[in-house]
Design an enzyme around this catalytic site. Structure first.
Site, mmCIF file in Angstrom:
data_model
loop_
_atom_site.group_PDB
_atom_site.id
_atom_site.type_symbol
_atom_site.label_atom_id
_atom_site.label_comp_id
_atom_site.label_asym_id
_atom_site.label_seq_id
_atom_site.Cartn_x
_atom_site.Cartn_y
_atom_site.Cartn_z
ATOM 1 N N CYS A 61 0.882 -1.134 -0.015
ATOM 2 C CA CYS A 61 0.056 -0.055 -0.197
ATOM 3 C C CYS A 61 0.895 1.340 0.089
ATOM 4 O O CYS A 61 1.311 1.510 -1.197
ATOM 5 C CB CYS A 61 -0.730 -0.013 1.264
ATOM 6 N N HIS B 21 -3.491 -4.845 0.573
ATOM 7 C CA HIS B 21 -2.903 -5.388 1.818
ATOM 8 C C HIS B 21 -3.245 -6.912 1.638
ATOM 9 O O HIS B 21 -4.166 -7.447 2.383
ATOM 10 C CB HIS B 21 -3.672 -4.786 3.084
ATOM 11 N N GLU C 126 -1.661 -9.024 3.165
ATOM 12 C CA GLU C 126 -1.480 -9.552 4.422
ATOM 13 C C GLU C 126 -2.989 -10.058 5.263
ATOM 14 O O GLU C 126 -2.932 -10.949 5.941
ATOM 15 C CB GLU C 126 -0.822 -8.637 5.548
#
Ligand code: GLN
Length: 537
Positions: free
Chosen positions: A383, A508, A510
């Protein structure tokens, strides 16, 4: 089966790991093939945590459906392996705004609106709505905060009322300290915590005791005696290195049997395949022979909770590559120039710049990116990290020396990262970033394509600023690879260095990484870092 409810409360103090206990209970029930889902109550009056600073609140977790929710949802999803949704997150802010909207609508004409029964009824209605919609066997409700707080008192009262209507059990997470002066575990705080709960009309069914070391049988018996429960309903929850081992740690103490007993259910049939599969993916985590050091350069590194999902994704991908991750947290403010970048980062085999907001610390991150790119160190930008990767490339490769993001310099002449037209006219802040799951079109032959093994992917987003299309050609001409875009090619989603060592994503990834399903983009980064470490050694 009619939905049954498990309410997880924390007494004495916060930070005991209620989210991990809640997620572990859900996992244990899944081992018995029961369908369950965690739900979370947060007492704050913000509508959601999207406007809160990571230092105040830790990471803001994002769901597919655009909800910005408490970081515990990250733990839930990583344990249960299922996507959650925004209806599972209830905040004081959501409740009060809905209740007042109803009042303004005239729904309560002629009557005063009160916490009990109006707000508590609303909570019960939402809880039941979720269990009916998702057709759950169990709904596991984590009440944020600590017993005795004003903020969560109406949630606890609603749960007491729920227990009068539906089969509901209460799990109380407490703390058993060990006083170094006497070398003895003390049960008094737990006794007092239990008393506080009884004053609210709630009886503990299962007690989970966070403790330094094992709970001695004396201590267990004493807590049982004072809390009106039998010793087998008391679990210990010691500090463990690998949190994914908690479901099995609890089961080894009979947590599964305790839940079924408290519910008045016969013990179900354990699905051994599921237990083994979970054990296989998580057992090795952190105990491989080789370690790989990864530098994470951020601005919220003093509070590790700010990067909870990032840390988890690094752990999952390292586990998949058969290595242990050793994260070196570096505060970006310390990296004043190239020399500082080299000094602070020469011992790492990969560098990550995570998400973030605002100007502070940006130059330090840019110095680190330049160091990584010119030294061929594997790099992952997430990001903000991808945006800075673009700025660094524009400045140092394309020669646009004053390239910047309009987030850091409003009037910059060369906003390589800028707001989209539709974002420019927003004057409010809550819930209006580019949020939730977005599709990505991936260019064949690129690192991203290698990572996803596909020409399409979906990842979660949370940002306002975007790659500025006016600079696409200039960047491409100088070698920057635009390997991922939105399906209509309007938005740049993934960029890569021509040396195939660095990749940056506007998303993102993750947020979707799970122990058995690590994020593809973290995987490719970790693969490169592990290879780099091997050559370096
Ligand atoms: N501050 C940047 C933006 O809003 C990046 C956000 C992030 O890293 N999540 O676009």
């Amino acid at each position: 089966m009619q939905t049954k409810y498990i309410v997880v409360l924390g007494s004495l103090l916060s930070g005991l790991g209620k989210g991990v206990v809640t997620a572990s209970i859900s996992k244990i029930l899944d081992f018995y093939d029961y369908k369950s889902m965690p739900m979370k109550f947060d007492g704050y009056l913000n509508y959601d945590c999207g406007t809160m600073n990571p230092f105040r609140h830790g990471e803001v977790f994002v769901l597919d459906d655009k909800s910005e929710v408490d970081m515990d949802f990250g733990t839930y999803e990583r344990f249960i392996g299922t996507d959650t949704d925004g209806s599972l997150s209830i905040t004081g802010g959501k409740l009060f705004s809905e209740l007042i909207a109803k009042e303004r609508n005239g729904d309560f004409l002629g009557r005063d609106v009160q916490i009990i029964p109006n707000l508590t009824d609303m909570i019960i209605e939402k809880v039941k709505g979720v269990s009916e919609r998702l057709k759950l066997d169990f709904l596991i409700i984590e009440v944020g905060g600590t017993v005795g707080d004003i903020e969560n008192s109406y949630f606890i009262e609603a749960m007491r009322q729920l227990s009068l209507l539906e089969k509901t059990i209460f799990v109380n997470l407490t703390y058993v300290p060990k006083l170094s002066s006497v070398g003895e575990q003390k049960t008094k705080p737990t006794q007092i915590a239990n008393r506080a709960l009884m004053q609210l009309g709630i009886r503990t069914d299962i007690m989970v005791c966070r403790a330094d070391g094992k709970l001695s049988s004396d201590v267990r018996d004493k807590i049982a005696l004072f809390s009106n429960i039998s010793p087998e309903m008391i679990m210990e929850d010691q500090d463990i290195r690998n949190i994914y081992a908690l479901p099995s740690e609890l089961m080894a103490q009979g947590m599964d049997a305790a839940i079924f007993k408290a519910m008045g259910l016969k013990k179900g049939k354990l699905n051994i395949d599921k237990v083994n599969a979970w054990g296989k993916t998580t057992k090795q985590m952190g105990s491989h022979k080789r370690s790989v050091k990864i530098g994470v350069i951020g601005k919220y590194t003093k509070l590790k909770d700010s990067y909870a999902s990032l840390t988890a994704a690094v752990e999952h991908s390292a586990n998949a590559m058969g290595v242990n991750p050793e994260i070196k947290w570096v505060e970006s403010d310390l990296i004043n120039d190239r020399d500082a970048a080299r000094k602070l980062l020469e011992d790492v085999s990969g560098i990550i710049i995570p998400g973030g907001f605002g100007k502070r610390g940006m130059e330090g991150m840019l110095n680190s990116i330049e160091y990584a790119r010119t030294s061929n160190i594997p790099f992952l930008g997430i990001c903000l990290g991808m945006q800075l990767m673009t700025i660094e490339y524009a400045r140092n490769v394309c020669g646009i020396r004053d390239a910047n993001s309009s987030e850091f310099e409003k009037k910059t002449e060369n906003p390589v990262i800028d707001l989209l037209e539709e974002q420019k006219h927003l004057d409010k802040k809550g819930g209006n970033m580019r949020l939730g799951s977005w599709p990505i079109k991936i260019k064949e032959g690129t690192l991203a394509w290698e990572a996803y093994a596909s020409t399409s992917a979906n990842e979660r987003h949370r940002h306002r600023y975007e790659f500025n299309n006016k600079f696409r050609e200039a960047m491409r001409a100088h070698g920057l690879v635009l390997s991922g875009t939105s399906p209509d090619e309007e938005l740049v989603e993934i960029v890569e260095w021509p040396n195939r060592k660095g990749i940056g994503t506007q998303a993102h990834p993750e947020f979707k990484s799970r122990p058995g399903e690590p994020s593809p983009i973290f995987n490719i980064f970790m693969k490169m870092a592990a290879a780099y470490a091997r050559v370096k050694a």
